[in-house]
Write a protein that holds these residues in place. Structure first.
Motif, mmCIF file in Angstrom:
data_model
loop_
_atom_site.group_PDB
_atom_site.id
_atom_site.type_symbol
_atom_site.label_atom_id
_atom_site.label_comp_id
_atom_site.label_asym_id
_atom_site.label_seq_id
_atom_site.Cartn_x
_atom_site.Cartn_y
_atom_site.Cartn_z
ATOM 1 N N ILE A 108 0.870 -1.178 0.000
ATOM 2 C CA ILE A 108 0.000 0.000 0.000
ATOM 3 C C ILE A 108 0.903 1.221 0.000
ATOM 4 C CG2 ILE A 108 -1.790 1.248 1.249
ATOM 5 C CD1 ILE A 108 -2.612 -1.396 2.532
ATOM 6 N N ASP A 109 0.627 2.163 -0.884
ATOM 7 C CA ASP A 109 1.379 3.407 -0.954
ATOM 8 C C ASP A 109 1.433 4.027 0.447
ATOM 9 O OD1 ASP A 109 2.358 5.898 -1.382
ATOM 10 O OD2 ASP A 109 0.935 6.444 -2.974
ATOM 11 N N PRO A 110 2.646 4.262 0.991
ATOM 12 C CA PRO A 110 2.731 4.787 2.364
ATOM 13 C C PRO A 110 2.023 6.126 2.512
ATOM 14 C CG PRO A 110 4.886 4.142 1.512
ATOM 15 C CD PRO A 110 3.944 4.052 0.372
ATOM 16 N N LYS A 111 1.846 6.837 1.409
ATOM 17 C CA LYS A 111 1.152 8.129 1.492
ATOM 18 C C LYS A 111 -0.341 7.949 1.775
ATOM 19 C CE LYS A 111 2.644 10.164 -2.436
ATOM 20 N NZ LYS A 111 3.753 9.415 -3.036
ATOM 21 N N SER A 115 -5.880 2.646 6.882
ATOM 22 C CA SER A 115 -6.909 2.273 7.857
ATOM 23 C C SER A 115 -8.319 2.575 7.348
ATOM 24 C CB SER A 115 -6.668 2.999 9.181
ATOM 25 O OG SER A 115 -6.886 4.373 8.993
ATOM 26 N N THR A 116 -8.420 3.411 6.324
ATOM 27 C CA THR A 116 -9.767 3.742 5.833
ATOM 28 C C THR A 116 -10.257 2.745 4.783
ATOM 29 O OG1 THR A 116 -8.877 5.155 4.100
ATOM 30 C CG2 THR A 116 -9.418 6.218 6.191
ATOM 31 N N LEU A 117 -9.389 1.828 4.359
ATOM 32 C CA LEU A 117 -9.815 0.870 3.332
ATOM 33 C C LEU A 117 -10.819 -0.115 3.915
ATOM 34 C CD1 LEU A 117 -6.425 0.073 1.572
ATOM 35 C CD2 LEU A 117 -8.369 1.301 0.600
ATOM 36 N N LYS A 118 -11.891 -0.384 3.165
ATOM 37 C CA LYS A 118 -12.928 -1.311 3.634
ATOM 38 C C LYS A 118 -12.958 -2.534 2.733
ATOM 39 C CE LYS A 118 -16.137 2.339 5.008
ATOM 40 N NZ LYS A 118 -17.334 3.019 4.515
ATOM 41 N N VAL A 119 -13.255 -3.672 3.326
ATOM 42 C CA VAL A 119 -13.363 -4.886 2.511
ATOM 43 C C VAL A 119 -14.471 -4.685 1.480
ATOM 44 C CG1 VAL A 119 -13.937 -7.347 2.528
ATOM 45 C CG2 VAL A 119 -12.577 -6.366 4.381
ATOM 46 N N GLY A 120 -14.123 -4.912 0.224
ATOM 47 C CA GLY A 120 -15.118 -4.741 -0.835
ATOM 48 C C GLY A 120 -14.972 -3.453 -1.603
ATOM 49 N N THR A 121 -14.126 -2.559 -1.085
ATOM 50 C CA THR A 121 -13.971 -1.272 -1.741
ATOM 51 C C THR A 121 -13.065 -1.422 -2.963
ATOM 52 O OG1 THR A 121 -13.696 1.034 -1.156
ATOM 53 C CG2 THR A 121 -11.922 -0.408 -0.571
ATOM 54 N N ARG A 122 -13.219 -0.505 -3.921
ATOM 55 C CA ARG A 122 -12.349 -0.561 -5.099
ATOM 56 C C ARG A 122 -11.042 0.177 -4.800
ATOM 57 N NH1 ARG A 122 -15.703 2.356 -9.464
ATOM 58 N NH2 ARG A 122 -16.234 3.472 -7.570
ATOM 59 N N VAL A 123 -9.952 -0.387 -5.253
ATOM 60 C CA VAL A 123 -8.676 0.318 -5.061
ATOM 61 C C VAL A 123 -7.969 0.483 -6.399
ATOM 62 C CG1 VAL A 123 -8.214 -0.247 -2.650
ATOM 63 C CG2 VAL A 123 -7.647 -1.908 -4.410
ATOM 64 N N ARG A 124 -7.211 1.591 -6.474
ATOM 65 C CA ARG A 124 -6.427 1.876 -7.669
ATOM 66 C C ARG A 124 -5.068 1.207 -7.492
ATOM 67 N NH1 ARG A 124 -4.497 6.682 -9.475
ATOM 68 N NH2 ARG A 124 -4.670 7.679 -7.445
ATOM 69 N N ILE A 125 -4.605 0.570 -8.534
ATOM 70 C CA ILE A 125 -3.337 -0.147 -8.445
ATOM 71 C C ILE A 125 -2.416 0.364 -9.538
ATOM 72 C CG2 ILE A 125 -2.313 -2.451 -8.547
ATOM 73 C CD1 ILE A 125 -5.336 -3.369 -8.153
ATOM 74 N N ASN A 126 -1.197 0.691 -9.155
ATOM 75 C CA ASN A 126 -0.287 1.181 -10.195
ATOM 76 C C ASN A 126 0.418 0.018 -10.895
ATOM 77 O OD1 ASN A 126 1.741 0.336 -8.562
ATOM 78 N ND2 ASN A 126 2.444 2.387 -7.982
ATOM 79 N N PHE A 129 1.732 -2.780 -9.104
ATOM 80 C CA PHE A 129 0.700 -3.448 -8.321
ATOM 81 C C PHE A 129 0.692 -3.014 -6.855
ATOM 82 C CE2 PHE A 129 0.493 -5.956 -12.061
ATOM 83 C CZ PHE A 129 -0.845 -6.278 -12.150
ATOM 84 N N ALA A 130 1.034 -1.762 -6.654
ATOM 85 C CA ALA A 130 0.884 -1.202 -5.316
ATOM 86 C C ALA A 130 -0.459 -0.479 -5.280
ATOM 87 C CB ALA A 130 1.998 -0.237 -5.015
ATOM 88 N N VAL A 131 -1.094 -0.521 -4.107
ATOM 89 C CA VAL A 131 -2.371 0.171 -3.960
ATOM 90 C C VAL A 131 -2.085 1.657 -3.799
ATOM 91 C CG1 VAL A 131 -4.409 0.423 -2.494
ATOM 92 C CG2 VAL A 131 -3.419 -1.842 -2.891
ATOM 93 N N VAL A 132 -2.623 2.473 -4.714
ATOM 94 C CA VAL A 132 -2.306 3.903 -4.649
ATOM 95 C C VAL A 132 -3.544 4.780 -4.486
ATOM 96 C CG1 VAL A 132 -0.127 3.732 -5.920
ATOM 97 C CG2 VAL A 132 -2.277 4.016 -7.185
ATOM 98 N N GLY A 133 -4.707 4.184 -4.381
ATOM 99 C CA GLY A 133 -5.878 5.044 -4.200
ATOM 100 C C GLY A 133 -7.102 4.249 -3.793
#
Ligand SMILES: Nc1ncnc2c1ncn2[C@@H]1O[C@H](COP(=O)(O)OP(=O)(O)OP(=O)(O)O)[C@@H](O)[C@H]1O
Ligand SMILES: [Mg+2]
Length: 565
Positions: A108-111, A115-126, A129-133
């Motif tokens: 996960i992008d350290p920036k 903690s706000t990520l919820k199971v089922g939510t969509r995430v942006r991946i660069n 393959f790091a989660v950036v949004g």
């Protein structure tokens, strides 16, 4: 001299800005080390310094603009971010994500605030393959039926419309605490890993349950044989389970009521539910409710492909649920031939009937004495798939035949009961209310039973070459008799309205007129000449019939007697 002094003072007041620029620093060195009296040189140098400052500013602005352009260029030319679904975080700074069927263990992008990520939510991946949004929940996705809720909260959902195969999915963050029941629906996110939204089941099940009116056996005219078979096969095992166990006799699970329309199949079905429950309640000495599930075959057939099977499953599931609570459940499927048709037959040859195997499986799954009785009705039992009628499923076929003369009289007596006002003149003529009523019944039945050109109704051409004429009496039904009485009542009511000062009641003529009108207008007699429709009405084995020719009332001649096939 004076002028030089001024120049010198001016410079001494000048504090060069802290700058890292080599050119300016160098110039400041030169200014300090300049020959003291050369004012012209000082001016040039100050001018140069100013110019340098201006250039430097412009250079910086240009550089900034260039940087901005570069950033925009990079954005426009960099590949799009993938979107995945967040499944959880196994460790700090790491996420489990899924993109389609593939799962990733991604940083996960350290920036980002993980903690706000919820199971089922969509995430942006660069690209790495790091989660950036975090893009929040997807607003769309397929809706599926929940088949089972596991103890750990996971859901087993149907992954095809027939519900034949399933998959296990996670609950989204927002569904973690929600009570979900089998039969409910959930909306999946597009990767089909996580359920996001919950739709409680529409009360579809209760929709089938019907109130059973009070129908004692005595409310049914005739049909003694049918009623006896039903009581023997359904009532006895329920009331004497110990005897059946002792003799190792399997109680039957279901019966088929067949016969022409309007002769009491539905009525007998409801009466069975009513009377059986009464008996059962008496025997157990506790309150037992009957649940009558009325299911219209054609209605189920008209559902979406695959929905019919689901419905059949749901019906049986609902029945078992009610039965488990100690109640008696009657699954009554009207016009069963429409859904339980011989496979690959009839009008829908291109659709292989998948309801039949589903129904058989449900019947086989019914444990005897589970207090669920299945009743099918049909006008065309020959269309019902034989697999349905095998022992252990619908073991007993009960014919609900057209009433004979006596039964017709009984039915007429049920509807023309002693509370119905009779015509005073007729009562006087026969001496008593009772005698007049008997005479009315006899008169109407004799009129109906006449074998007369006027009562010829249909000609049946048999395959063996024979021709048979059917008369009114061959087309009699309970429904028709009830309808005759209703019409006769209307005539009497109309007279009573026209002549309020005099007592009015039903006259013999009212019944005769009503009978004539019934045969002319009754909706159940097909207006078309389609043989299929007539075969439901006449009491012949369809395979023996070559054609049917209705004799239109009032035709008076052979030219108007049309031939049908
Ligand atoms: N034997 C009977 N005794 C008293 N009433 C009857 C009898 N048969 C039919 N009826 C009357 O006719 C009505 C229609 O009968 P019912 O709906 O039971 O016929 P059905 O055999 O189920 O016909 P269908 O094949 O069209 O479904 C009943 O509600 C009842 O009023
Ligand atoms: Mg019916």
């Amino acid at each position: 001299m004076k002028r030089d002094r001024y120049q010198e003072d001016k410079y001494e007041e000048f504090q060069p800005p802290e700058t890292s620029l080599r050119a300016l620093t160098l110039l400041d060195e030169i200014l300090r080390a300049r020959p003291p009296q050369d004012a012209r040189l000082l001016n040039y140098l100050l001018l140069l310094r100013h110019q340098l400052e201006v250039d430097e500013k412009q250079f910086q602005e240009a550089q900034k603009a260039l940087q901005e352009y570069e950033q925009v260029y990079e954005k426009l030319t960099s590949p799009a971010n993938r979107i995945g679904v967040y499944l959880g975080s196994p460790a700090d700074g790491v996420a489990m994500i899924a993109v389609g069927d593939t799962e990733y263990y991604a940083n996960i992008d350290p920036k980002m605030d993980a903690s706000t990520l919820k199971v089922g939510t969509r995430v942006r991946i660069n690209e790495a393959f790091a989660v950036v949004g975090d893009l929040g929940y997807h607003p769309q996705g397929p809706i599926v039926k929940v088949q089972e809720v596991l103890e750990d909260g996971r859901l087993r959902v149907a992954s095809d419309p027939q519900g034949m195969s399933g998959r296990l999915v996670l609950r989204g963050h927002d569904l973690a605490e929600v009570t979900i029941k089998p039969g409910d629906e959930v909306r999946m996110e597009p990767n089909l890993k996580v359920a996001l939204e919950h739709f409680a089941q529409r009360e579809a099940r209760d929709y089938y349950f019907e109130e059973v009116p009070e129908i004692p056996w005595s409310a049914i005219g005739g049909q003694e044989d049918a009623i006896r078979v039903i009581r023997d096969t359904i009532e006895l095992p329920l009331l004497h389970p110990e005897l059946f166990r002792k003799f190792e006799k399997q109680p039957i699970k279901g019966i088929l009521l067949y016969g022409p329309p309007g002769c009491g199949k539905t009525l007998i079905g409801k009466a069975t539910a009513y009377n059986l429950t009464q008996e059962y309640r008496r025997q157990l000495g506790r309150d037992v409710r009957e649940y009558f599930m009325y299911i219209s075959g054609p209605k189920i057939l008209n559902m979406w492909l695959g929905e019919s099977e689901r419905m059949v499953r749901e019906i049986f599931a609902a029945a078992r649920e009610k039965a488990r609570e100690g109640n008696l459940v009657f699954i009554f499927i009207d016009e069963a031939e429409s859904i339980l048709r011989v496979r690959n037959s009839g009008r829908f040859t291109h659709i292989s009937n998948t309801v039949v195997p589903q129904f058989c499986a449900e019947m086989d799954g019914l444990v005897s004495l589970e207090n669920v009785v299945v009743m099918l009705t049909s006008n065309r039992p020959d269309y019902i798939d034989p697999a349905i009628l095998r022992p252990g499923r619908i073991d007993r076929k009960v014919k609900v035949a057209r009433p004979d003369k006596q039964a017709s009289r009984d039915i007429l007596a049920i509807y023309l009961h002693p509370n119905i006002p009779l015509d005073p003149a007729t009562v006087r003529e026969y001496g008593s209310e009772e005698a007049a009523r008997e005479a009315l019944l006899d008169g109407a039945i004799e009129y109906l039973w006449r074998k007369h050109p006027e009562t010829e109704f249909v000609q049946v051409y048999l395959r063996n070459g024979g021709v048979e004429t059917l008369y009114w009496r061959d087309m009699v039904s309970g429904a028709l008799i009830k309808s005759v009485v209703d019409r006769a009542k209307e005539f009497a009511i109309r007279r009573a309205i026209e002549e309020p000062s005099v007592e009015h009641g039903i006259r013999p003529d009212d019944l005769k007129r009503a009978i004539e009108m019934e045969y002319r207008e009754n909706e159940i007699f097909p207006k078309s000449d389609v043989m299929e429709d007539w075969l439901k009405l006449i009491d012949y084995e369809p395979e023996y019939v070559a054609s049917v020719k209705p004799i239109r009332p009032g035709s008076g001649g052979d030219d108007l007697r049309r031939t049908v096939i």
